[in-house]
Design a protein around this motif. Sequence first.
Motif, short mmCIF file in Angstrom:
data_model
loop_
_atom_site.label_atom_id
_atom_site.label_comp_id
_atom_site.label_asym_id
_atom_site.label_seq_id
_atom_site.Cartn_x
_atom_site.Cartn_y
_atom_site.Cartn_z
N ARG A 121 95.27 54.52 115.50
CA ARG A 121 93.98 54.07 115.68
C ARG A 121 94.06 52.93 114.74
O ARG A 121 93.42 51.59 114.68
CB ARG A 121 93.04 54.80 115.85
CG ARG A 121 92.89 55.29 117.40
CD ARG A 121 91.69 56.49 117.31
NE ARG A 121 90.36 55.59 117.38
CZ ARG A 121 89.22 56.23 117.35
NH1 ARG A 121 89.13 57.42 117.16
NH2 ARG A 121 88.11 55.38 117.27
N PHE A 134 93.61 48.91 114.87
CA PHE A 134 92.48 48.30 114.23
C PHE A 134 92.90 47.05 113.55
O PHE A 134 92.36 45.91 113.42
CB PHE A 134 91.65 49.06 113.50
CG PHE A 134 90.58 49.89 114.46
CD1 PHE A 134 90.10 49.32 115.57
CD2 PHE A 134 90.11 50.98 114.04
CE1 PHE A 134 89.10 50.01 116.41
CE2 PHE A 134 89.45 51.84 114.71
CZ PHE A 134 89.02 51.47 116.24
N GLU A 139 93.99 44.23 115.25
CA GLU A 139 92.88 43.37 115.94
C GLU A 139 92.05 42.87 114.93
O GLU A 139 90.82 42.17 115.34
CB GLU A 139 91.84 44.45 116.58
CG GLU A 139 92.78 44.93 118.12
CD GLU A 139 91.84 46.05 118.66
OE1 GLU A 139 90.72 46.27 118.13
OE2 GLU A 139 92.38 46.78 119.59
N GLY A 140 92.40 42.98 113.48
CA GLY A 140 91.66 42.38 112.57
C GLY A 140 90.64 43.16 111.99
O GLY A 140 89.49 42.66 111.27
N LYS A 141 90.30 44.54 112.43
CA LYS A 141 89.14 45.40 111.96
C LYS A 141 89.55 46.15 111.08
O LYS A 141 89.74 47.18 111.02
CB LYS A 141 88.74 45.93 113.30
CG LYS A 141 88.30 45.24 114.43
CD LYS A 141 87.76 46.36 115.63
CE LYS A 141 87.73 45.35 117.07
NZ LYS A 141 87.31 46.12 118.14
N LYS A 142 89.35 45.58 109.74
CA LYS A 142 89.93 46.30 108.56
C LYS A 142 89.05 47.26 108.26
O LYS A 142 89.60 48.31 107.67
CB LYS A 142 90.06 45.12 107.27
CG LYS A 142 90.74 45.68 106.21
CD LYS A 142 91.04 44.54 105.15
CE LYS A 142 91.64 45.15 103.92
NZ LYS A 142 91.67 43.93 103.10
N GLU A 143 87.72 47.08 108.15
CA GLU A 143 86.81 48.06 107.65
C GLU A 143 86.95 49.40 108.57
O GLU A 143 86.85 50.50 107.94
CB GLU A 143 85.50 47.70 108.03
CG GLU A 143 85.23 46.65 106.80
CD GLU A 143 85.16 47.09 105.47
OE1 GLU A 143 84.95 48.41 105.10
OE2 GLU A 143 85.77 46.27 104.65
N LYS A 144 87.14 49.16 109.84
CA LYS A 144 87.33 50.50 110.84
C LYS A 144 88.32 51.25 110.43
O LYS A 144 88.62 52.19 110.63
CB LYS A 144 87.23 50.03 112.30
CG LYS A 144 85.71 49.77 112.75
CD LYS A 144 85.77 49.25 114.28
CE LYS A 144 84.55 49.05 114.63
NZ LYS A 144 84.62 48.47 116.09
N ALA A 145 89.66 50.36 110.23
CA ALA A 145 91.04 50.92 110.00
C ALA A 145 90.74 51.77 108.45
O ALA A 145 91.44 52.78 108.60
CB ALA A 145 92.18 49.89 109.80
N ARG A 153 88.10 53.24 107.36
CA ARG A 153 87.44 54.43 107.62
C ARG A 153 88.17 55.51 108.20
O ARG A 153 88.29 56.58 107.75
CB ARG A 153 86.07 54.10 108.57
CG ARG A 153 84.82 54.31 107.75
CD ARG A 153 83.71 54.16 108.87
NE ARG A 153 84.01 53.46 109.95
CZ ARG A 153 83.60 52.11 110.20
NH1 ARG A 153 83.16 51.54 109.30
NH2 ARG A 153 83.75 51.63 111.41
#
Length: 210
Positions: free
Chosen positions: A51, A55, A58-64, A66
């Motif tokens: 996951r 992320f 998809e450019g969702k660095k903060e979620k990755a 976490r």
Amino acid sequence: MGNLFGKKESKKTESRVTEQDKAVLELKQQRDKLKQLKKKITLQMEKERERARQFLKEGKKEKAKRLLRHKKFGETQIEKMDGQLENIDRMVHDLEFAQIEAQVVKGLQAGNESLKKLHEMFSIETVEKIMEETREAAEYQQEIDDLLSGGLTQEDEDDVLSELDEIIKQSLPAVEDEGVPELPDVPGQEPEEKVKARKEKRSPEAMLAS
């Protein structure tokens, strides 16, 4: 009645289970639970890693980030579990080995008690007395054998031979009285009938007729 017998059998079985057996069983159950939890956390960490990679795509660095932090926490938990599993395995091994040692000690104790009882039954003085009596009995028997084997004089031997001859002579008349059946005399000449038949067979008339 079946339930009553079942209860009696279960009580008998439970009485054989020692406290050490219960401790070993409990430790093994804890080990199995830790292994199951470790497997569950490992699978969860793999999913979180996938996951986090998604992320990042998809450019969702903060979620990755976490998810990777949570994954790192799971790794520390697994390390602790490995240490606990190692301690449990060592404890199970020690308990099982202690049980074996206890059985060996009980066996040695029983053997020592048996030896003590045997020693009480037969002291050194008793054994020495028995050995002395056995030796004396063997020597006495040897003396008897020597007397029986070589105790007869020449005169005694002559009497034995004379008695043997007398027994033989007494048995001979009985054999002579019975008598031996006479065999028929063997004829010295060939019967006249056979001689006459052979001459007739060799005559010229008989040869021509044949």
